[in-house]
Design a protein around this motif. Sequence first.
Motif, mmCIF file in Angstrom:
data_model
loop_
_atom_site.group_PDB
_atom_site.id
_atom_site.type_symbol
_atom_site.label_atom_id
_atom_site.label_comp_id
_atom_site.label_asym_id
_atom_site.label_seq_id
_atom_site.Cartn_x
_atom_site.Cartn_y
_atom_site.Cartn_z
ATOM 1 N N ASN A 230 0.748 -1.168 0.120
ATOM 2 C CA ASN A 230 -0.055 -0.202 -0.140
ATOM 3 C C ASN A 230 1.161 1.170 0.010
ATOM 4 O O ASN A 230 1.213 1.750 1.160
ATOM 5 C CB ASN A 230 -1.036 -0.004 1.243
ATOM 6 C CG ASN A 230 -2.072 -1.315 1.288
ATOM 7 O OD1 ASN A 230 -2.357 -1.415 -0.002
ATOM 8 N ND2 ASN A 230 -2.513 -1.614 2.340
ATOM 9 N N ILE A 231 1.319 1.730 -1.127
ATOM 10 C CA ILE A 231 1.944 2.959 -1.379
ATOM 11 C C ILE A 231 1.312 4.229 -1.697
ATOM 12 O O ILE A 231 0.350 3.940 -2.482
ATOM 13 C CB ILE A 231 3.087 2.553 -2.495
ATOM 14 C CG1 ILE A 231 4.132 1.484 -1.947
ATOM 15 C CG2 ILE A 231 3.863 3.777 -2.650
ATOM 16 C CD1 ILE A 231 5.083 1.146 -3.348
ATOM 17 N N VAL A 232 1.387 5.143 -0.895
ATOM 18 C CA VAL A 232 0.523 6.428 -1.224
ATOM 19 C C VAL A 232 1.421 7.350 -1.857
ATOM 20 O O VAL A 232 2.614 7.552 -1.242
ATOM 21 C CB VAL A 232 0.031 7.008 0.284
ATOM 22 C CG1 VAL A 232 -0.733 8.278 -0.155
ATOM 23 C CG2 VAL A 232 -0.753 5.981 0.792
ATOM 24 N N PHE A 233 1.135 8.115 -3.031
ATOM 25 C CA PHE A 233 1.788 9.116 -3.582
ATOM 26 C C PHE A 233 1.258 10.158 -3.072
ATOM 27 O O PHE A 233 0.037 10.586 -3.530
ATOM 28 C CB PHE A 233 1.460 8.875 -5.155
ATOM 29 C CG PHE A 233 2.697 9.558 -6.029
ATOM 30 C CD1 PHE A 233 3.466 10.761 -5.538
ATOM 31 C CD2 PHE A 233 2.938 9.126 -7.128
ATOM 32 C CE1 PHE A 233 3.973 11.417 -6.299
ATOM 33 C CE2 PHE A 233 3.918 9.729 -8.194
ATOM 34 C CZ PHE A 233 4.415 10.988 -7.676
ATOM 35 N N VAL A 234 1.935 11.207 -2.559
ATOM 36 C CA VAL A 234 1.672 12.647 -2.276
ATOM 37 C C VAL A 234 2.029 13.593 -2.934
ATOM 38 O O VAL A 234 3.320 13.627 -2.856
ATOM 39 C CB VAL A 234 1.890 12.875 -0.614
ATOM 40 C CG1 VAL A 234 1.429 14.172 -0.253
ATOM 41 C CG2 VAL A 234 0.975 11.955 0.251
ATOM 42 N N LEU A 266 5.523 5.943 1.331
ATOM 43 C CA LEU A 266 4.966 7.173 0.975
ATOM 44 C C LEU A 266 6.055 7.790 0.192
ATOM 45 O O LEU A 266 7.053 7.862 0.120
ATOM 46 C CB LEU A 266 4.900 8.056 2.208
ATOM 47 C CG LEU A 266 3.870 9.392 1.910
ATOM 48 C CD1 LEU A 266 3.191 9.572 2.931
ATOM 49 C CD2 LEU A 266 4.786 10.554 1.654
ATOM 50 N N LEU A 267 5.558 8.393 -1.251
ATOM 51 C CA LEU A 267 6.170 8.788 -2.181
ATOM 52 C C LEU A 267 5.841 10.361 -2.226
ATOM 53 O O LEU A 267 4.478 10.461 -2.104
ATOM 54 C CB LEU A 267 5.805 8.082 -3.524
ATOM 55 C CG LEU A 267 6.827 8.494 -4.634
ATOM 56 C CD1 LEU A 267 8.311 7.885 -4.505
ATOM 57 C CD2 LEU A 267 6.275 7.860 -5.858
ATOM 58 N N LEU A 268 6.819 11.094 -2.020
ATOM 59 C CA LEU A 268 6.375 12.531 -2.168
ATOM 60 C C LEU A 268 6.800 13.311 -3.353
ATOM 61 O O LEU A 268 8.022 13.175 -3.770
ATOM 62 C CB LEU A 268 7.122 13.355 -0.938
ATOM 63 C CG LEU A 268 6.830 14.921 -0.548
ATOM 64 C CD1 LEU A 268 5.446 14.927 -0.462
ATOM 65 C CD2 LEU A 268 7.871 15.328 0.540
#
Length: 375
Positions: A230-234, A266-268
Amino acid sequence: MDGFTDSLKRLPILNSKLTERFLVSLCAGPAGQLTLYRALRPLSSLRKVDRVLVVSDVNIGDSLITKPAIAALAAELPGAEIDYICHHKTVSLIEGDPAIQQTLGWFRGGKDLDEATLSSIRKLLAEHRYDLILNFCPFLRPGRLPTGNAVVIGALPVIIRIMSNHGAGRIASLPAHVVKLTHEVLDRIPSDLIGGRRLDDAPVSIFLDGAHAESARFILDRTGAAANGNIVFVNPDTSNYTTFAGAPFWSELCTRLLASEEVDGLLLGRGFTLRGVEDEILDAIPEALASRVVVCPDGLPLEEFTALSDRCRVFVSGDTGPMHLAAGRKFDPRGQHCYRNRTAVVGIFKATDPRIYGYDSTRANFSATAQDAPS
């Protein structure tokens, strides 16, 4: 019509309720509705549609959300040749679309079109006899171009409908999304030319070589998350500062996401309009959590950015072009890679009405994304 248009041009660009109320009143009133009628009336004289020119607005996101109109036209007018003028950075994501004959990346995001761009457009119009020109760029005045006998529809009808539907008490009942209102313009094409059918909404389609998915994988490996994690790209950037939610908001959001057991990585995204905003956000995240954040590489090509969004479970973004990249349905034109197309998209809006450019799969008069996931 000219007087109404001039009134719009003379308005100060203010983020104020007074200006907003004036615009809504002007567009919803008799002058606005008469202007709308006159702007669309030329469509009734259309007798054939063998060749069409579609012109997007100047930005990346505009180039993407105008594409559903092209898909709808191509489906109902299978013999028509359609050319498309758009932002130069989106050409590689649009080429390969069977609905488009020529993809012409002549816009660079500025409101003042340079002479080289205008010269290219004049040459195109001189060489081709278009039956219909759909010009959704408010900075390109048809009066300065050799449009010949083509029926020309400008951006004004969409602008008027957005503003007139934006008034108080109408938000839940009337559409204001650019995609939906563009289709309202298409609905005015004589029914005998489109087989008597309504031009249905079509999704934003993106044509992305599968090689970019491999490049995205290397970046995501740095998060330490499993391939199916579960990777979230912000993506905190916005198209302009007035719709930016503020670095403290984004820092708090990232902190809460990183503290959740359901988030594996988390990818920023880096700021483009808001240069350096990623550093400001990262500095405000507790050190123990900040070490788990992977910042996108500097100068990341748009194609790899798009492939990254496809590999993430959730994409959270400000009001900017990359939100539409994440929302679009991705295809490998060579058929060698199958994109997931299962990214949930969350848009964060401040000054702008999210009904105009945002996505919501649960509410009426919003557009859903082209992903097999909620928005």
